[in-house]
Design a protein around this motif. Structure first.
Motif, PDB file in Angstrom:
ATOM      1  N   MET A   1     -12.748 -12.808   6.881  1.00  0.00           N
ATOM      2  CA  MET A   1     -12.595 -11.482   6.127  1.00  0.00           C
ATOM      3  C   MET A   1     -13.551 -11.051   5.159  1.00  0.00           C
ATOM      4  SD  MET A   1      -8.438 -11.235   5.301  1.00  0.00           S
ATOM      5  CE  MET A   1      -7.198 -10.767   6.475  1.00  0.00           C
ATOM      6  N   GLY A   2     -13.302  -9.939   4.437  1.00  0.00           N
ATOM      7  CA  GLY A   2     -14.306  -9.409   3.504  1.00  0.00           C
ATOM      8  C   GLY A   2     -14.226  -7.757   3.908  1.00  0.00           C
ATOM      9  N   ARG A   3     -13.553  -7.294   4.666  1.00  0.00           N
ATOM     10  CA  ARG A   3     -13.400  -5.780   4.991  1.00  0.00           C
ATOM     11  C   ARG A   3     -14.892  -5.352   5.353  1.00  0.00           C
ATOM     12  NH1 ARG A   3      -9.434  -2.243   4.047  1.00  0.00           N
ATOM     13  NH2 ARG A   3      -8.337  -3.371   2.278  1.00  0.00           N
TER      14      ARG A   3
ATOM     15  N   GLU B   1     -15.918  -9.727   9.159  1.00  0.00           N
ATOM     16  CA  GLU B   1     -15.333  -8.676  10.250  1.00  0.00           C
ATOM     17  C   GLU B   1     -15.772  -7.223  10.177  1.00  0.00           C
ATOM     18  OE1 GLU B   1     -11.229  -7.872   8.722  1.00  0.00           O
ATOM     19  OE2 GLU B   1     -11.940  -8.153   6.525  1.00  0.00           O
TER      20      GLU B   1
ATOM     21  N   THR C   1      -9.017  -9.554  -5.590  1.00  0.00           N
ATOM     22  CA  THR C   1      -9.166  -9.479  -3.979  1.00  0.00           C
ATOM     23  C   THR C   1     -10.228 -10.349  -3.702  1.00  0.00           C
ATOM     24  OG1 THR C   1     -10.394  -7.799  -2.300  1.00  0.00           O
ATOM     25  CG2 THR C   1     -11.205  -7.734  -4.414  1.00  0.00           C
ATOM     26  N   ILE C   2     -10.046 -11.109  -2.330  1.00  0.00           N
ATOM     27  CA  ILE C   2     -10.740 -12.099  -1.914  1.00  0.00           C
ATOM     28  C   ILE C   2     -12.292 -11.476  -1.554  1.00  0.00           C
ATOM     29  CG2 ILE C   2      -8.908 -13.277  -1.061  1.00  0.00           C
ATOM     30  CD1 ILE C   2      -9.612 -12.462   1.746  1.00  0.00           C
ATOM     31  N   ASP C   3     -12.459 -10.310  -1.416  1.00  0.00           N
ATOM     32  CA  ASP C   3     -13.558  -9.689  -0.762  1.00  0.00           C
ATOM     33  C   ASP C   3     -14.768  -9.559  -1.869  1.00  0.00           C
ATOM     34  OD1 ASP C   3     -12.178  -6.943   0.904  1.00  0.00           O
ATOM     35  OD2 ASP C   3     -11.839  -9.090   1.019  1.00  0.00           O
TER      36      ASP C   3
ATOM     37  N   ARG D   1      -6.200 -15.233   2.749  1.00  0.00           N
ATOM     38  CA  ARG D   1      -5.565 -14.686   1.635  1.00  0.00           C
ATOM     39  C   ARG D   1      -4.594 -15.636   0.744  1.00  0.00           C
ATOM     40  NH1 ARG D   1      -5.262  -8.825   3.083  1.00  0.00           N
ATOM     41  NH2 ARG D   1      -2.859  -8.989   2.372  1.00  0.00           N
TER      42      ARG D   1
ATOM     43  N   HIS E   1      -5.690 -13.775   8.156  1.00  0.00           N
ATOM     44  CA  HIS E   1      -4.806 -13.679   6.884  1.00  0.00           C
ATOM     45  C   HIS E   1      -4.545 -15.261   5.923  1.00  0.00           C
ATOM     46  CE1 HIS E   1      -4.403  -9.591   7.988  1.00  0.00           C
ATOM     47  NE2 HIS E   1      -3.915  -9.330   6.836  1.00  0.00           N
TER      48      HIS E   1
ATOM     49  N   ARG F   1       0.816  -1.138   0.162  1.00  0.00           N
ATOM     50  CA  ARG F   1      -0.021  -0.171   0.008  1.00  0.00           C
ATOM     51  C   ARG F   1       0.895   1.098   0.091  1.00  0.00           C
ATOM     52  NH1 ARG F   1      -3.453  -3.832   2.862  1.00  0.00           N
ATOM     53  NH2 ARG F   1      -5.281  -4.097   1.627  1.00  0.00           N
TER      54      ARG F   1
HETATM   55  O1  F6P Z   1      -9.366  -6.373   0.971  1.00  0.00           O
HETATM   56  C1  F6P Z   1      -8.760  -7.657   1.297  1.00  0.00           C
HETATM   57  C2  F6P Z   1      -8.627  -7.836   2.825  1.00  0.00           C
HETATM   58  O2  F6P Z   1      -8.184  -9.054   2.921  1.00  0.00           O
HETATM   59  C3  F6P Z   1     -10.033  -7.724   3.488  1.00  0.00           C
HETATM   60  O3  F6P Z   1     -10.612  -8.992   3.298  1.00  0.00           O
HETATM   61  C4  F6P Z   1      -9.317  -7.564   4.946  1.00  0.00           C
HETATM   62  O4  F6P Z   1     -10.133  -6.605   5.726  1.00  0.00           O
HETATM   63  C5  F6P Z   1      -8.049  -6.647   4.397  1.00  0.00           C
HETATM   64  O5  F6P Z   1      -7.634  -6.969   3.186  1.00  0.00           O
HETATM   65  C6  F6P Z   1      -6.855  -6.847   5.531  1.00  0.00           C
HETATM   66  O6  F6P Z   1      -5.824  -5.805   5.068  1.00  0.00           O
HETATM   67  P1  F6P Z   1      -4.439  -6.042   5.511  1.00  0.00           P
HETATM   68  O7  F6P Z   1      -3.758  -7.057   4.773  1.00  0.00           O
HETATM   69  O8  F6P Z   1      -3.701  -4.597   5.204  1.00  0.00           O
HETATM   70  O9  F6P Z   1      -4.308  -6.188   7.146  1.00  0.00           O
END
Ligand code: F6P
Length: 328
Positions: free
Chosen positions: A174-176, A227, A130-132, A261, A258, A76
């Motif tokens: 997850m799923g933001r 989440e 993205t997994i979301d 992911r 994670h 990022r």
């Molecule tokens: O956007 C993908 C994701 O895995 C979300 O599901 C999760 O909330 C976020 O990234 C976590 O981000 P980071 O890897 O920066 O902790």
């Protein structure tokens, strides 16, 4: 006037997802198939700014279709949010005589890509990684199918110990701020309840449902919580509330985190990634720009980046109904 695309750069950005490497492989090989050169940008947008840009050929993507994560690394990048940072990125692409950029990432990455493309009139195509599964304009994003299978496998394992000890498990996924993983994996794993940000179930309804499960003879239960769910402060607070109000339940919490992911991409994600990578390159060569590659009704489509970053894929309400019925 269409510009001749002869050199294409590709990067991965944002949260990684299974299938990114398969998409990279498809972009590189379809570029070369179309007599273009390909450059790999490492470390996401930071690599554009730091000139971490190197040629990559068909052999450079050998044996990665089955690998989770991204060999280009991802990051990022706050500097890319500044005009100065984007100017450095543009100057580096110019130095390498790059004609177009493919960005494999999520909505945050697409936001930066669109601003960059508009500022410098530079062709960009996005591939939704993205997994979301929360990006508007595509039925599936890369990594979602693999993440679903990872979560279902994890919950199946949790169910073994839950039933052995007559316990109630709260499993956070997850799923933001989207509930797609929670809802679909919850149904797939036979969860008694699924809590998602799109549907405020409320704690009392949760208590009633768990009480009904107990009265119907269930000795153990599983509640899947996205989440981003807002029913309570967090999964631990919700679990404590339930344990306090339903003393006949022994409660435990698992946060999958994670691991969702990672892992080898599913066949579905590998095929989707391959199709998206080819479509991205062919679209650039046809002069398309500021678009995201997507899949709708099993057809490859292009969707304006501007809309993709604004909209979210709505939750399928019928799935909520199915989940409620099957948890009696
Ligand atoms: O956007 C993908 C994701 O895995 C979300 O599901 C999760 O909330 C976020 O990234 C976590 O981000 P980071 O890897 O920066 O902790």
């Amino acid at each position: 006037m269409e510009r001749k695309i002869q050199k294409i750069a590709v990067l991965t950005s944002g949260g990684d997802s299974p299938g990114m490497n398969a998409a990279l492989r498809a972009v590189v090989r379809s570029a070369i198939y179309n007599s273009c050169e390909c450059l790999a940008v490492y470390q996401g947008y930071q690599g554009l700014i730091d000139n971490d840009i190197r040629p990559i050929n068909a052999r450079g993507v050998n044996n990665i279709i089955n690998k989770g994560g991204t060999i280009l690394k991802s990051a990022r990048c706050l500097e890319f949010r500044t005009k100065e940072g984007r100017q450095k990125a543009f100057d580096n692409l110019q130095k390498h005589q790059v004609d177009a950029l493919v960005v494999i990432g999520g909505d945050g990455s697409f936001t930066g890509a669109l601003i960059f493309s508009q500022e410098f009139n530079f062709p960009v195509i996005g591939i939704p990684g993205t997994i979301d599964n929360d990006i508007h304009g595509t039925r599936f994003t890369l990594g979602y199918d693999t993440a679903l299978n990872t979560v279902v496998d994890a919950i199946d394992k949790i169910r073994d110990t839950a039933s052995s000890h007559n316990r109630l498990f709260f499993v956070e996924v997850m799923g933001r701020d989207a509930g797609h993983i929670a809802l679909n994996a919850g149904i797939g794993a036979g969860a008694e309840e699924v809590l998602i940000p799109e549907e405020d179930m409320g704690l009392n309804r949760l208590l009633d449902s768990l009480n009904r499960s107990k009265k119907s003879g269930k000795s153990s239960s599983i509640v899947v919580i996205a989440e981003g769910d807002k029913t309570g402060e967090n999964v631990f607070e919700i679990a404590a509330y339930v344990e306090k109000n339903l003393p006949h339940y022994e409660v435990r919490v698992s946060v999958l985190g994670h691991m969702q992911r990672g892992g080898a991409p599913s066949c579905f994600d590998r095929v989707l990634a391959s199709r998206m990578g080819v479509h991205a390159v062919e679209s650039l060569l046809k002069g398309h720009d500021q678009m995201m590659v997507g899949i709708v009704d099993d057809r490859m489509v292009l969707h304006p980046l501007e809309d993709a970053i604004k909209g979210k894929t709505p939750i399928n309400k019928n799935l909520i109904r199915v989940s409620d019925i099957l948890s009696i």
